[in-house]
Design a protein around this motif. Structure first.
Motif, PDB file in Angstrom:
ATOM      1  N   SER A 204      83.825   3.879  29.809  1.00  0.00           N
ATOM      2  CA  SER A 204      84.945   4.059  28.892  1.00  0.00           C
ATOM      3  C   SER A 204      85.966   4.988  29.508  1.00  0.00           C
ATOM      4  N   SER A 205      87.205   4.759  29.157  1.00  0.00           N
ATOM      5  CA  SER A 205      88.268   5.655  29.559  1.00  0.00           C
ATOM      6  C   SER A 205      88.579   6.648  28.453  1.00  0.00           C
TER       7      SER A 205
ATOM      8  N   GLU B  28      63.535   6.699  33.698  1.00  0.00           N
ATOM      9  CA  GLU B  28      64.866   6.371  34.185  1.00  0.00           C
ATOM     10  C   GLU B  28      65.764   7.595  34.112  1.00  0.00           C
ATOM     11  N   SER B  29      66.702   7.667  35.025  1.00  0.00           N
ATOM     12  CA  SER B  29      67.648   8.765  35.028  1.00  0.00           C
ATOM     13  C   SER B  29      68.926   8.332  35.724  1.00  0.00           C
ATOM     14  N   GLY B  30      69.945   9.142  35.592  1.00  0.00           N
ATOM     15  CA  GLY B  30      71.192   8.898  36.296  1.00  0.00           C
ATOM     16  C   GLY B  30      72.315   8.341  35.462  1.00  0.00           C
ATOM     17  N   GLY B  31      72.045   8.008  34.219  1.00  0.00           N
ATOM     18  CA  GLY B  31      73.087   7.462  33.377  1.00  0.00           C
ATOM     19  C   GLY B  31      74.107   8.511  32.989  1.00  0.00           C
ATOM     20  N   GLY B  32      75.173   8.046  32.384  1.00  0.00           N
ATOM     21  CA  GLY B  32      76.218   8.944  31.959  1.00  0.00           C
ATOM     22  C   GLY B  32      77.481   8.200  31.620  1.00  0.00           C
ATOM     23  N   LEU B  33      78.545   8.941  31.506  1.00  0.00           N
ATOM     24  CA  LEU B  33      79.857   8.392  31.186  1.00  0.00           C
ATOM     25  C   LEU B  33      80.642   8.182  32.465  1.00  0.00           C
ATOM     26  N   VAL B  34      81.196   6.997  32.611  1.00  0.00           N
ATOM     27  CA  VAL B  34      81.974   6.680  33.796  1.00  0.00           C
ATOM     28  C   VAL B  34      83.198   5.872  33.385  1.00  0.00           C
TER      29      VAL B  34
END
Length: 117
Positions: free
Chosen positions: A116-117, A6-12
């Protein structure tokens, strides 16, 4: 039998979008159903979306209208397009092959999605 990456995750930010990718490295010619799951801290892993070889899809109620699952059969890849993300979507997202409604292969590392902001 199948290695899942899996790939593509992150903070948004809340309300934002993110697209996850799953690559299934397999020695078999055909894969029927692929699925995305997620697991938040302290919670059990849950099914997010499922897609079969004919590109019929199923979604968990909590992502309907926001997430879209798609696949490239030739490349054994599955995408999860996520929109209107909320902090409740924060989790490690995993993909797997689905057989009779259950994950059939060894779990990969997953990809972390943090809203998260």
């Amino acid at each position: 039998q199948v290695q899942l990456v899996e790939s593509g995750g992150g903070l948004v930010e809340p309300g934002g979008s993110l697209t996850l990718s799953c690559k299934a490295y397999a020695t078999i010619l055909n894969i029927n159903r692929m699925a995305w799951y997620r697991q938040a801290p302290g919670k059990q892993r849950e099914l997010v979306a499922r897609i079969d070889a004919y590109k019929n899809t199923n979604y968990a109620d909590f992502v309907k209208g926001r997430f879209t699952i798609s696949r490239d059969n030739a490349r054994h890849t599955a995408l999860l397009q996520m929109t209107s993300l909320s902090p409740d979507d924060t989790a490690v997202y995993y993909c797997n092959l689905d057989e009779f409604g259950k994950a059939a292969q060894r779990w990969g590392q997953g990809t972390q999605v943090t809203v998260s902001s």
